[in-house]
Scaffold this motif. Structure first.
Motif, PDB file in Angstrom:
ATOM      1  N   ILE A  89       0.844  -1.201   0.000  1.00  0.00           N
ATOM      2  CA  ILE A  89       0.000   0.000   0.000  1.00  0.00           C
ATOM      3  C   ILE A  89       0.873   1.242   0.000  1.00  0.00           C
ATOM      4  O   ILE A  89       0.640   2.181  -0.771  1.00  0.00           O
ATOM      5  CB  ILE A  89      -0.963   0.003   1.211  1.00  0.00           C
ATOM      6  CG1 ILE A  89      -2.016  -1.091   1.044  1.00  0.00           C
ATOM      7  CG2 ILE A  89      -1.604   1.378   1.404  1.00  0.00           C
ATOM      8  CD1 ILE A  89      -2.817  -1.374   2.302  1.00  0.00           C
ATOM      9  N   ASP A  90       1.905   1.249   0.866  1.00  0.00           N
ATOM     10  CA  ASP A  90       2.807   2.400   0.918  1.00  0.00           C
ATOM     11  C   ASP A  90       3.468   2.642  -0.439  1.00  0.00           C
ATOM     12  O   ASP A  90       3.559   3.778  -0.895  1.00  0.00           O
ATOM     13  CB  ASP A  90       3.882   2.197   1.993  1.00  0.00           C
ATOM     14  CG  ASP A  90       3.318   2.290   3.413  1.00  0.00           C
ATOM     15  OD1 ASP A  90       2.179   2.760   3.576  1.00  0.00           O
ATOM     16  OD2 ASP A  90       4.034   1.879   4.344  1.00  0.00           O
ATOM     17  N   ALA A  91       3.909   1.556  -1.084  1.00  0.00           N
ATOM     18  CA  ALA A  91       4.546   1.693  -2.400  1.00  0.00           C
ATOM     19  C   ALA A  91       3.554   2.229  -3.424  1.00  0.00           C
ATOM     20  O   ALA A  91       3.895   3.101  -4.238  1.00  0.00           O
ATOM     21  CB  ALA A  91       5.105   0.346  -2.851  1.00  0.00           C
ATOM     22  N   ALA A  92       2.322   1.734  -3.389  1.00  0.00           N
ATOM     23  CA  ALA A  92       1.302   2.193  -4.332  1.00  0.00           C
ATOM     24  C   ALA A  92       0.978   3.668  -4.090  1.00  0.00           C
ATOM     25  O   ALA A  92       0.850   4.456  -5.036  1.00  0.00           O
ATOM     26  CB  ALA A  92       0.041   1.344  -4.214  1.00  0.00           C
ATOM     27  N   LEU A  93       0.854   4.057  -2.834  1.00  0.00           N
ATOM     28  CA  LEU A  93       0.561   5.459  -2.518  1.00  0.00           C
ATOM     29  C   LEU A  93       1.710   6.368  -2.931  1.00  0.00           C
ATOM     30  O   LEU A  93       1.484   7.459  -3.462  1.00  0.00           O
ATOM     31  CB  LEU A  93       0.262   5.619  -1.025  1.00  0.00           C
ATOM     32  CG  LEU A  93      -1.056   5.023  -0.542  1.00  0.00           C
ATOM     33  CD1 LEU A  93      -1.154   5.107   0.971  1.00  0.00           C
ATOM     34  CD2 LEU A  93      -2.230   5.705  -1.205  1.00  0.00           C
ATOM     35  N   GLU A  94       2.923   5.902  -2.698  1.00  0.00           N
ATOM     36  CA  GLU A  94       4.081   6.696  -3.095  1.00  0.00           C
ATOM     37  C   GLU A  94       4.101   6.888  -4.613  1.00  0.00           C
ATOM     38  O   GLU A  94       4.337   7.987  -5.106  1.00  0.00           O
ATOM     39  CB  GLU A  94       5.368   6.021  -2.630  1.00  0.00           C
ATOM     40  CG  GLU A  94       6.609   6.860  -2.855  1.00  0.00           C
ATOM     41  CD  GLU A  94       7.853   6.209  -2.268  1.00  0.00           C
ATOM     42  OE1 GLU A  94       8.916   6.380  -2.893  1.00  0.00           O
ATOM     43  OE2 GLU A  94       7.755   5.553  -1.223  1.00  0.00           O
ATOM     44  N   SER A  95       3.819   5.816  -5.346  1.00  0.00           N
ATOM     45  CA  SER A  95       3.759   5.919  -6.812  1.00  0.00           C
ATOM     46  C   SER A  95       2.659   6.879  -7.239  1.00  0.00           C
ATOM     47  O   SER A  95       2.852   7.692  -8.145  1.00  0.00           O
ATOM     48  CB  SER A  95       3.499   4.545  -7.437  1.00  0.00           C
ATOM     49  OG  SER A  95       4.587   3.696  -7.211  1.00  0.00           O
ATOM     50  N   ALA A  96       1.502   6.775  -6.599  1.00  0.00           N
ATOM     51  CA  ALA A  96       0.388   7.656  -6.941  1.00  0.00           C
ATOM     52  C   ALA A  96       0.743   9.108  -6.653  1.00  0.00           C
ATOM     53  O   ALA A  96       0.431  10.005  -7.450  1.00  0.00           O
ATOM     54  CB  ALA A  96      -0.863   7.248  -6.170  1.00  0.00           C
ATOM     55  N   LEU A  97       1.404   9.367  -5.550  1.00  0.00           N
ATOM     56  CA  LEU A  97       1.799  10.736  -5.218  1.00  0.00           C
ATOM     57  C   LEU A  97       2.806  11.268  -6.232  1.00  0.00           C
ATOM     58  O   LEU A  97       2.744  12.432  -6.626  1.00  0.00           O
ATOM     59  CB  LEU A  97       2.377  10.804  -3.803  1.00  0.00           C
ATOM     60  CG  LEU A  97       1.367  10.631  -2.669  1.00  0.00           C
ATOM     61  CD1 LEU A  97       2.082  10.569  -1.318  1.00  0.00           C
ATOM     62  CD2 LEU A  97       0.348  11.758  -2.677  1.00  0.00           C
ATOM     63  N   LEU A  98       3.729  10.416  -6.675  1.00  0.00           N
ATOM     64  CA  LEU A  98       4.691  10.836  -7.690  1.00  0.00           C
ATOM     65  C   LEU A  98       3.979  11.187  -8.988  1.00  0.00           C
ATOM     66  O   LEU A  98       4.306  12.177  -9.644  1.00  0.00           O
ATOM     67  CB  LEU A  98       5.734   9.751  -7.933  1.00  0.00           C
ATOM     68  CG  LEU A  98       6.762   9.550  -6.816  1.00  0.00           C
ATOM     69  CD1 LEU A  98       7.651   8.342  -7.119  1.00  0.00           C
ATOM     70  CD2 LEU A  98       7.610  10.799  -6.626  1.00  0.00           C
TER      71      LEU A  98
END
Length: 111
Positions: A89-98
């Motif tokens: 989830i953290d990785a997905a959120l980080e990608s989405a924020l980028l």
């Protein structure tokens, strides 16, 4: 020997408290734990409360310890699964924020 008995009593109490949280009833918890380890709920109540219950025999003490250890293993496995999901989830959120930041940067350069 009293150290082993004390450990077994602490484990039995933790087992009952865990089941009480799960079932919502202390008496049902005593019944469930007693059934799981092969004893009576009456003996289990007395053993935990330290009131006139005989110390468990080696086989019963072992069953109490092993049964609770299995629960602990399942909890640890569930915790591991939860940590892995959180990392995903953290990785997905980080990608989405980028992506959002890149999109905002693109919008600014267009104006």
């Amino acid at each position: 020997m009293s150290g082993i008995v004390s450990l077994t009593r602490n484990v039995a109490e933790a087992f009952v408290m865990r089941e009480e949280r799960r079932t919502g009833s202390r008496m049902v918890a005593y019944d469930d734990v007693a059934r799981a380890v092969g004893t009576s709920s009456e003996w289990l109540r007395k053993f935990i409360s330290k009131s006139s219950a005989k110390e468990p025999g080696m086989a019963l003490g072992f069953r109490i310890l092993v049964a609770y250890r299995r629960i602990c293993e399942r909890v640890e496995q569930a915790g591991d699964r939860e940590r892995r999901l959180k990392e995903e989830i953290d990785a997905a959120l980080e990608s989405a924020l980028l992506l959002v930041e890149q999109a905002k940067g693109t919008d600014r350069s267009a104006t």
